[in-house]
Design a protein around this motif. Sequence first.
Motif, PDB file in Angstrom:
ATOM      1  N   GLN A   1       0.828  -1.198   0.000  1.00 26.31           N
ATOM      2  CA  GLN A   1       0.000   0.000   0.000  1.00 26.31           C
ATOM      3  C   GLN A   1       0.867   1.254   0.000  1.00 26.31           C
ATOM      4  OE1 GLN A   1      -2.789  -0.325   3.233  1.00 26.31           O
ATOM      5  NE2 GLN A   1      -3.535  -2.310   2.561  1.00 26.31           N
ATOM      6  N   ASP A   2       1.935   1.258   0.799  1.00 26.29           N
ATOM      7  CA  ASP A   2       2.812   2.419   0.851  1.00 26.29           C
ATOM      8  C   ASP A   2       3.451   2.674  -0.514  1.00 26.29           C
ATOM      9  OD1 ASP A   2       2.232   2.847   3.488  1.00 26.29           O
ATOM     10  OD2 ASP A   2       4.047   1.859   4.246  1.00 26.29           O
ATOM     11  N   LEU A   3       3.806   1.619  -1.209  1.00 24.03           N
ATOM     12  CA  LEU A   3       4.414   1.775  -2.518  1.00 24.03           C
ATOM     13  C   LEU A   3       3.423   2.353  -3.519  1.00 24.03           C
ATOM     14  CD1 LEU A   3       6.802   1.445  -4.392  1.00 24.03           C
ATOM     15  CD2 LEU A   3       6.118  -0.947  -4.751  1.00 24.03           C
ATOM     16  N   LEU A   4       2.174   1.928  -3.444  1.00 26.97           N
ATOM     17  CA  LEU A   4       1.154   2.457  -4.342  1.00 26.97           C
ATOM     18  C   LEU A   4       0.915   3.942  -4.081  1.00 26.97           C
ATOM     19  CD1 LEU A   4      -1.372  -0.502  -4.415  1.00 26.97           C
ATOM     20  CD2 LEU A   4      -0.105   0.405  -6.350  1.00 26.97           C
ATOM     21  N   LEU A   5       0.876   4.337  -2.817  1.00 26.95           N
ATOM     22  CA  LEU A   5       0.727   5.757  -2.499  1.00 26.95           C
ATOM     23  C   LEU A   5       1.915   6.553  -3.027  1.00 26.95           C
ATOM     24  CD1 LEU A   5      -0.719   5.815   1.140  1.00 26.95           C
ATOM     25  CD2 LEU A   5      -1.844   6.593  -0.949  1.00 26.95           C
TER      26      LEU A   5
ATOM     27  N   ALA B   1     -11.817  10.993   0.233  1.00 30.89           N
ATOM     28  CA  ALA B   1     -10.666  10.163   0.591  1.00 30.89           C
ATOM     29  C   ALA B   1     -10.621   9.929   2.097  1.00 30.89           C
ATOM     30  CB  ALA B   1      -9.375  10.831   0.121  1.00 30.89           C
ATOM     31  N   LEU B   2     -10.882  10.977   2.856  1.00 28.26           N
ATOM     32  CA  LEU B   2     -10.847  10.856   4.312  1.00 28.26           C
ATOM     33  C   LEU B   2     -11.992   9.994   4.829  1.00 28.26           C
ATOM     34  CD1 LEU B   2      -9.372  11.760   6.866  1.00 28.26           C
ATOM     35  CD2 LEU B   2     -10.872  13.761   6.937  1.00 28.26           C
TER      36      LEU B   2
ATOM     37  N   PRO C   1      -8.210   0.127   1.775  1.00 27.76           N
ATOM     38  CA  PRO C   1      -6.760   0.384   1.807  1.00 27.76           C
ATOM     39  C   PRO C   1      -6.484   1.852   1.495  1.00 27.76           C
ATOM     40  CG  PRO C   1      -7.254  -1.589   0.529  1.00 27.76           C
ATOM     41  CD  PRO C   1      -8.572  -0.928   0.807  1.00 27.76           C
ATOM     42  N   PRO C   2      -5.418   2.419   2.052  1.00 28.28           N
ATOM     43  CA  PRO C   2      -5.119   3.842   1.834  1.00 28.28           C
ATOM     44  C   PRO C   2      -5.032   4.244   0.374  1.00 28.28           C
ATOM     45  CG  PRO C   2      -3.744   2.951   3.582  1.00 28.28           C
ATOM     46  CD  PRO C   2      -4.474   1.790   2.992  1.00 28.28           C
TER      47      PRO C   2
ATOM     48  N   LEU D   1      -7.310   7.110  -4.324  1.00 29.12           N
ATOM     49  CA  LEU D   1      -7.804   6.993  -5.689  1.00 29.12           C
ATOM     50  C   LEU D   1      -9.276   7.387  -5.779  1.00 29.12           C
ATOM     51  CD1 LEU D   1      -6.452   6.193  -8.327  1.00 29.12           C
ATOM     52  CD2 LEU D   1      -7.350   3.880  -8.011  1.00 29.12           C
ATOM     53  N   ALA D   2     -10.048   7.060  -4.740  1.00 31.88           N
ATOM     54  CA  ALA D   2     -11.459   7.454  -4.723  1.00 31.88           C
ATOM     55  C   ALA D   2     -11.596   8.973  -4.711  1.00 31.88           C
ATOM     56  CB  ALA D   2     -12.153   6.843  -3.508  1.00 31.88           C
TER      57      ALA D   2
END
Length: 200
Positions: free
Chosen positions: A3-7, A162-163, A172-173, A178-179
Amino acid sequence: MTQDLLLYVFDLAASFMLAAAASCRARSGGSHFSGAAVLACLVGLAAPLLREGLLGHPLLALNRGDYLAAALVGGLAGILVGRWRRSWLVFYWLDSLGLGLAAGVATVAGLYSGLGVTGCLILGVLTALTGGFVRDVALGDMARLVEDYLYATAAALGAMLALATLMYGKMPPWQCALAGCGLVLVLRALRLRKGGFGAV
């Protein structure tokens, strides 16, 4: 991918999009390619620098070369399309995508850094608007965050979504970011359809 990598990838993508939008706008307005490239680097680094500075984190955009690389590549891409007949449309969508990604990533980062709801929303909106504001001021344009009624508002609503999905949706973050970006794009599409280029 974690998830951190995607962010992180979304963060680099935001820098790329904002830089490309800046150089595209500069070239379509007659700026020299070197000036457009410098502006692209400035705009592409503005959002992550502001976000990390406000959060009190090490300035990754300065310590790592990948943010500068993303801004440079985005700047070159924007220069290439800046002379197209419909470059305004490319600019519009690059700017909108960068706006949405920056808002979503910053909002998620704010919550995971311990900010409250208000702080997350302020961080998300400020980060999202920084690149476009720097670009518009540097080019002598009216700032879109003032002129366009669905610019800052779109960033704010995207940050809110997002929040909300992060706090209550158990998503997932990266999906939350993305939303928020998706909502920004929908609102910007409605703005384009309603107002046409003369109003954007």
